[in-house]
Design a protein around this motif. Structure first.
Motif, PDB file in Angstrom:
ATOM      1  N   GLY A  56       0.815  -1.209   0.000  1.00 32.17           N
ATOM      2  CA  GLY A  56       0.000   0.000   0.000  1.00 32.17           C
ATOM      3  C   GLY A  56       0.849   1.260   0.000  1.00 32.17           C
ATOM      4  O   GLY A  56       0.335   2.358  -0.172  1.00 32.17           O
ATOM      5  N   LYS A  57       2.140   1.101   0.206  1.00 27.80           N
ATOM      6  CA  LYS A  57       3.080   2.218   0.158  1.00 27.80           C
ATOM      7  C   LYS A  57       4.023   2.007  -1.023  1.00 27.80           C
ATOM      8  O   LYS A  57       4.183   0.902  -1.515  1.00 27.80           O
ATOM      9  N   VAL A  58       4.650   3.079  -1.456  1.00 27.25           N
ATOM     10  CA  VAL A  58       5.717   2.989  -2.450  1.00 27.25           C
ATOM     11  C   VAL A  58       7.018   2.891  -1.655  1.00 27.25           C
ATOM     12  O   VAL A  58       7.227   3.642  -0.703  1.00 27.25           O
ATOM     13  N   ALA A 141      22.320   1.479  -6.081  1.00 31.01           N
ATOM     14  CA  ALA A 141      21.247   0.992  -6.952  1.00 31.01           C
ATOM     15  C   ALA A 141      19.915   1.252  -6.261  1.00 31.01           C
ATOM     16  O   ALA A 141      19.772   0.993  -5.068  1.00 31.01           O
ATOM     17  N   PHE A 142      18.980   1.804  -7.018  1.00 32.92           N
ATOM     18  CA  PHE A 142      17.629   2.073  -6.514  1.00 32.92           C
ATOM     19  C   PHE A 142      16.660   1.062  -7.110  1.00 32.92           C
ATOM     20  O   PHE A 142      16.709   0.788  -8.313  1.00 32.92           O
ATOM     21  N   TYR A 143      15.759   0.578  -6.285  1.00 35.40           N
ATOM     22  CA  TYR A 143      14.638  -0.259  -6.723  1.00 35.40           C
ATOM     23  C   TYR A 143      13.385   0.395  -6.173  1.00 35.40           C
ATOM     24  O   TYR A 143      13.237   0.528  -4.954  1.00 35.40           O
ATOM     25  N   LEU A 144      12.486   0.815  -7.069  1.00 32.22           N
ATOM     26  CA  LEU A 144      11.211   1.382  -6.640  1.00 32.22           C
ATOM     27  C   LEU A 144      10.149   0.290  -6.708  1.00 32.22           C
ATOM     28  O   LEU A 144       9.973  -0.351  -7.751  1.00 32.22           O
ATOM     29  N   ILE A 145       9.475   0.109  -5.599  1.00 35.22           N
ATOM     30  CA  ILE A 145       8.458  -0.930  -5.466  1.00 35.22           C
ATOM     31  C   ILE A 145       7.100  -0.244  -5.359  1.00 35.22           C
ATOM     32  O   ILE A 145       6.920   0.665  -4.540  1.00 35.22           O
ATOM     33  N   ASP A 146       6.159  -0.675  -6.195  1.00 31.58           N
ATOM     34  CA  ASP A 146       4.842  -0.034  -6.204  1.00 31.58           C
ATOM     35  C   ASP A 146       3.995  -0.486  -5.013  1.00 31.58           C
ATOM     36  O   ASP A 146       4.417  -1.318  -4.203  1.00 31.58           O
ATOM     37  N   LYS A 147       2.800   0.065  -4.917  1.00 34.88           N
ATOM     38  CA  LYS A 147       1.909  -0.208  -3.789  1.00 34.88           C
ATOM     39  C   LYS A 147       1.454  -1.661  -3.709  1.00 34.88           C
ATOM     40  O   LYS A 147       0.969  -2.111  -2.683  1.00 34.88           O
ATOM     41  N   HIS A 148       1.631  -2.398  -4.801  1.00 35.88           N
ATOM     42  CA  HIS A 148       1.228  -3.804  -4.845  1.00 35.88           C
ATOM     43  C   HIS A 148       2.402  -4.746  -4.595  1.00 35.88           C
ATOM     44  O   HIS A 148       2.262  -5.962  -4.698  1.00 35.88           O
ATOM     45  N   LYS A 170       4.662   9.280  -9.901  1.00 31.78           N
ATOM     46  CA  LYS A 170       3.709   8.463 -10.649  1.00 31.78           C
ATOM     47  C   LYS A 170       3.221   7.283  -9.806  1.00 31.78           C
ATOM     48  O   LYS A 170       2.018   6.999  -9.756  1.00 31.78           O
ATOM     49  N   LEU A 171       4.136   6.603  -9.131  1.00 29.05           N
ATOM     50  CA  LEU A 171       3.746   5.461  -8.315  1.00 29.05           C
ATOM     51  C   LEU A 171       2.904   5.877  -7.114  1.00 29.05           C
ATOM     52  O   LEU A 171       1.969   5.161  -6.732  1.00 29.05           O
ATOM     53  N   LEU A 172       3.217   7.033  -6.533  1.00 33.82           N
ATOM     54  CA  LEU A 172       2.420   7.523  -5.410  1.00 33.82           C
ATOM     55  C   LEU A 172       0.999   7.877  -5.855  1.00 33.82           C
ATOM     56  O   LEU A 172       0.042   7.690  -5.098  1.00 33.82           O
TER      57      LEU A 172
END
Length: 175
Positions: A56-58, A141-148, A170-172
């Motif tokens: 539920g969070k980015v 290194a960055f990894y962006l994880i979406d709310k799912h 965008k993900l938020l």
């Protein structure tokens, strides 16, 4: 000890620069479920976290180490994103994965966190378990994880901060 850290930092920066893939360092990922934090013995600035509890969070997972010049150069952007977006649902987790033996010492990591003014959670990944779970090969290194809980974006090395921030926004905004 300080001289050893300075010498190692110079080497770490060179090693990280040599390892970075230049042209397409930033890329969307195939939306696979992000691996859980694994093998973390010590959490700093936080109680232990799991990605399951962060659904539920980015989440921005930042692989770094304190003697890496490239990692240090990314910290102003990472800290800025934490300040700017934490109340909008972004959770930054620094995964400190050491390159050199002195970077495994928790007291050295704590001192670096204080010196750099890092207030977000930091997971000490001395056994490279989380690093391996992500198949990571680089600092930083960055990894962006979406709310799912899916890996939605990665970036290796310095730069492209505006692009990374646009993906955060965008993900938020996504449901």
């Amino acid at each position: 000890m300080l001289a050893a850290i300075k010498n190692a930092a110079a080497c770490a920066g060179l090693a990280a620069c040599a390892a970075i893939t230049p042209a397409h360092a930033a890329a969307p990922v195939n939306n696979t479920i992000a691996p859980e934090f694994a093998g973390i013995d010590t959490w700093l600035n936080s109680e232990p976290l799991t990605l399951a509890q962060l659904r539920g969070k980015v989440v921005l997972v930042d692989f770094w180490t304190f003697a890496c010049g490239n990692c240090i150069n990314t910290l102003p952007a990472v800290k800025s994103w934490h300040r700017k977006y934490a109340d909008k649902g972004l959770v930054v987790v620094g995964v400190h994965t050491p390159e050199f033996p002195f970077e495994q010492d928790t007291h050295n990591v704590q001192r670096a966190i204080e010196r750099f003014g890092i207030t977000y959670p930091v997971a000490q990944d001395n056994r490279y378990a989380t690093w391996a779970a992500y198949g990571n090969q680089y600092w930083p290194a960055f990894y962006l994880i979406d709310k799912h809980g899916r890996v939605a974006y990665t970036h290796v090395g310095e730069g492209d901060y505006a692009q990374t921030e646009a993906v955060i926004e965008k993900l938020l905004a996504a449901q």
